[in-house]
Design a protein around this motif. Structure first.
Motif, PDB file in Angstrom:
ATOM      1  N   ILE A  92       0.834  -1.208   0.000  1.00 54.58           N
ATOM      2  CA  ILE A  92       0.000   0.000   0.000  1.00 54.58           C
ATOM      3  C   ILE A  92       0.869   1.259   0.000  1.00 54.58           C
ATOM      4  N   ALA A  93       1.977   1.226   0.716  1.00 50.31           N
ATOM      5  CA  ALA A  93       2.887   2.379   0.726  1.00 50.31           C
ATOM      6  C   ALA A  93       3.424   2.655  -0.676  1.00 50.31           C
ATOM      7  N   GLN A  94       3.773   1.580  -1.399  1.00 47.55           N
ATOM      8  CA  GLN A  94       4.247   1.747  -2.773  1.00 47.55           C
ATOM      9  C   GLN A  94       3.153   2.325  -3.671  1.00 47.55           C
ATOM     10  N   LEU A  95       1.928   1.868  -3.479  1.00 51.67           N
ATOM     11  CA  LEU A  95       0.808   2.378  -4.272  1.00 51.67           C
ATOM     12  C   LEU A  95       0.562   3.863  -3.990  1.00 51.67           C
ATOM     13  N   LYS A  96       0.661   4.250  -2.738  1.00 51.59           N
ATOM     14  CA  LYS A  96       0.442   5.659  -2.382  1.00 51.59           C
ATOM     15  C   LYS A  96       1.523   6.554  -2.989  1.00 51.59           C
ATOM     16  N   GLN A  97       2.764   6.074  -2.982  1.00 51.99           N
ATOM     17  CA  GLN A  97       3.837   6.844  -3.609  1.00 51.99           C
ATOM     18  C   GLN A  97       3.609   6.957  -5.110  1.00 51.99           C
ATOM     19  N   TYR A  98       3.189   5.861  -5.716  1.00 50.37           N
ATOM     20  CA  TYR A  98       2.901   5.858  -7.155  1.00 50.37           C
ATOM     21  C   TYR A  98       1.750   6.801  -7.466  1.00 50.37           C
ATOM     22  N   ASP A  99       0.743   6.844  -6.615  1.00 51.26           N
ATOM     23  CA  ASP A  99      -0.374   7.771  -6.805  1.00 51.26           C
ATOM     24  C   ASP A  99       0.119   9.216  -6.864  1.00 51.26           C
ATOM     25  N   GLN A 100       1.060   9.555  -5.992  1.00 54.87           N
ATOM     26  CA  GLN A 100       1.599  10.922  -5.987  1.00 54.87           C
ATOM     27  C   GLN A 100       2.305  11.226  -7.310  1.00 54.87           C
ATOM     28  N   ASP A 101       3.069  10.256  -7.802  1.00 59.45           N
ATOM     29  CA  ASP A 101       3.797  10.449  -9.058  1.00 59.45           C
ATOM     30  C   ASP A 101       2.837  10.627 -10.232  1.00 59.45           C
ATOM     31  N   ILE A 102       1.804   9.786 -10.291  1.00 61.26           N
ATOM     32  CA  ILE A 102       0.844   9.864 -11.395  1.00 61.26           C
ATOM     33  C   ILE A 102       0.012  11.144 -11.314  1.00 61.26           C
ATOM     34  N   SER A 103      -0.372  11.516 -10.116  1.00 58.39           N
ATOM     35  CA  SER A 103      -1.126  12.754  -9.936  1.00 58.39           C
ATOM     36  C   SER A 103      -0.315  13.960 -10.418  1.00 58.39           C
ATOM     37  N   SER A 104       0.970  13.963 -10.088  1.00 63.98           N
ATOM     38  CA  SER A 104       1.855  15.056 -10.541  1.00 63.98           C
ATOM     39  C   SER A 104       1.979  15.062 -12.058  1.00 63.98           C
ATOM     40  N   TYR A 105       2.053  13.867 -12.656  1.00 63.87           N
ATOM     41  CA  TYR A 105       2.134  13.744 -14.114  1.00 63.87           C
ATOM     42  C   TYR A 105       0.913  14.384 -14.773  1.00 63.87           C
ATOM     43  N   TYR A 106      -0.288  14.034 -14.289  1.00 63.22           N
ATOM     44  CA  TYR A 106      -1.515  14.574 -14.888  1.00 63.22           C
ATOM     45  C   TYR A 106      -1.627  16.077 -14.664  1.00 63.22           C
ATOM     46  N   GLU A 107      -1.236  16.511 -13.476  1.00 63.60           N
ATOM     47  CA  GLU A 107      -1.326  17.936 -13.160  1.00 63.60           C
ATOM     48  C   GLU A 107      -0.424  18.752 -14.086  1.00 63.60           C
ATOM     49  N   LYS A 108       0.771  18.254 -14.323  1.00 65.15           N
ATOM     50  CA  LYS A 108       1.710  18.943 -15.209  1.00 65.15           C
ATOM     51  C   LYS A 108       1.227  18.915 -16.650  1.00 65.15           C
ATOM     52  N   ARG A 109       0.720  17.759 -17.087  1.00 63.86           N
ATOM     53  CA  ARG A 109       0.297  17.593 -18.474  1.00 63.86           C
ATOM     54  C   ARG A 109      -0.926  18.437 -18.815  1.00 63.86           C
ATOM     55  N   THR A 110      -1.815  18.668 -17.812  1.00 62.93           N
ATOM     56  CA  THR A 110      -3.071  19.386 -18.066  1.00 62.93           C
ATOM     57  C   THR A 110      -3.087  20.783 -17.469  1.00 62.93           C
ATOM     58  N   SER A 111      -1.934  21.263 -17.041  1.00 64.43           N
ATOM     59  CA  SER A 111      -1.838  22.590 -16.412  1.00 64.43           C
ATOM     60  C   SER A 111      -2.784  22.718 -15.223  1.00 64.43           C
ATOM     61  N   GLY A 112      -2.828  21.673 -14.417  1.00 65.41           N
ATOM     62  CA  GLY A 112      -3.607  21.716 -13.189  1.00 65.41           C
ATOM     63  C   GLY A 112      -5.065  21.318 -13.316  1.00 65.41           C
ATOM     64  N   LYS A 113      -5.508  20.961 -14.525  1.00 70.50           N
ATOM     65  CA  LYS A 113      -6.922  20.616 -14.715  1.00 70.50           C
ATOM     66  C   LYS A 113      -7.249  19.179 -14.286  1.00 70.50           C
ATOM     67  N   ARG A 114      -6.222  18.380 -14.131  1.00 71.21           N
ATOM     68  CA  ARG A 114      -6.440  16.978 -13.758  1.00 71.21           C
ATOM     69  C   ARG A 114      -5.345  16.538 -12.802  1.00 71.21           C
ATOM     70  N   ASN A 115      -5.727  15.851 -11.752  1.00 73.24           N
ATOM     71  CA  ASN A 115      -4.714  15.367 -10.801  1.00 73.24           C
ATOM     72  C   ASN A 115      -5.136  14.051 -10.148  1.00 73.24           C
ATOM     73  N   ASP A 116      -5.892  13.235 -10.881  1.00 75.77           N
ATOM     74  CA  ASP A 116      -6.374  11.978 -10.312  1.00 75.77           C
ATOM     75  C   ASP A 116      -5.229  10.977 -10.129  1.00 75.77           C
ATOM     76  N   THR A 117      -5.511   9.964  -9.341  1.00 74.31           N
ATOM     77  CA  THR A 117      -4.498   8.965  -8.989  1.00 74.31           C
ATOM     78  C   THR A 117      -4.725   7.675  -9.763  1.00 74.31           C
ATOM     79  N   TRP A 118      -3.702   6.815  -9.761  1.00 74.78           N
ATOM     80  CA  TRP A 118      -3.833   5.525 -10.438  1.00 74.78           C
ATOM     81  C   TRP A 118      -4.798   4.611  -9.691  1.00 74.78           C
ATOM     82  N   THR A 119      -4.684   4.554  -8.360  1.00 78.77           N
ATOM     83  CA  THR A 119      -5.590   3.688  -7.607  1.00 78.77           C
ATOM     84  C   THR A 119      -7.030   4.174  -7.742  1.00 78.77           C
TER      85      THR A 119
END
Length: 249
Positions: A195-222
């Motif tokens: 679960i700790a690994q999943l939570k860290q991955y969620d942060q990485d994916i959320s940052s990816y979406y936020e950067k790609r959409t200029s803040g319009k999207r920040n959802d997580t993988w889980t």
């Protein structure tokens, strides 16, 4: 690191292509690369249908959920699990092989063969400077897809691959952590670690979406996976697969 590994690690899905068809030589190279993939017991239980007819591509795009890049690409390949030729072989040798052909094992062989062949196709395409994207949406309505492609019994279209000259190169999505995917000697079942690994991955994916959409999207993988698991899809599949002569035993 060699060029093959660099090509593999640089993979990303391409969904916008130039209006430029692949050459016959490129198509043949991609198909031959598919055929060079490993195959269980030399069964070679797959086939590829190349779709050039624009009306058929447009219809397949509609059946796949309105994905424009199914119709707008350099070439569209459909990878099929295929035991039709093996049925013919059984008839040639005057033997009843239904029990074998209808087994879950042979269905798995056909699906795995097709998947291995498809990955070779994508790697070959990308090594030539082309881009590709897998299209699982064909499974939304396989009955109609089979009509468009005129597939016989014991043949099931599994997915498509749109290939072409990339118009844009999107950022690469980070995959799950190495430690989360690779287990050594036995499956790691420490849930706290998992679960700790999943939570860290969620942060990485959320940052990816936020950067790609200029803040319009920040959802997580889980969060995406929880949404996916909450809605049953393609529940007709078991009966359809069986109706095509697969996975009945």
């Amino acid at each position: 690191m060699n060029q093959v590994i660099e090509t593999i690690l640089a993979h990303r899905s391409i969904r916008k292509f130039e209006d430029k068809a692949l050459t016959e030589e490129q198509i043949k190279t991609i198909v031959q690369s598919s055929q060079a993939a490993s195959t269980s017991s030399f069964v070679q239980a797959f086939s590829i249908i190349g779709v050039k007819d624009q009306q058929k591509k447009t219809k397949l795009a509609e059946l796949a959920g309105g994905q424009a890049y199914v119709a707008e690409n350099g070439h569209f390949f459909v990878f099929c699990a295929d035991l039709y030729r093996h049925q013919l072989i059984a008839e040639m040798y005057k033997q009843d092989s239904d029990q074998v052909l209808e087994s879950t094992e042979k269905f798995m062989v056909a699906v795995i063969d097709a998947a291995l062949a498809a990955q070779n196709a994508v790697l070959a395409a990308e090594s030539m400077g082309l881009g590709a994207v897998y299209i699982g949406g064909l499974r939304n309505n396989l009955e109609e897809v089979c009509k468009v492609l005129k597939t016989p019994a014991r043949v099931v279209p599994l997915f498509g691959i749109a290939v072409g000259y990339p118009l844009a190169k999107p950022d690469q999505k980070q995959r799950l952590p190495y430690e989360h995917v690779y287990h050594e000697d036995e499956y790691e079942q420490n849930q706290e670690t998992y679960i700790a690994q999943l939570k860290q991955y969620d942060q990485d994916i959320s940052s990816y979406y936020e950067k790609r959409t200029s803040g319009k999207r920040n959802d997580t993988w889980t969060g995406q996976m929880a949404g996916l698991l909450s809605k049953p899809t393609r529940m007709y599949m078991k009966e359809f697969i069986e109706s095509k002569g697969f996975n009945k035993r």
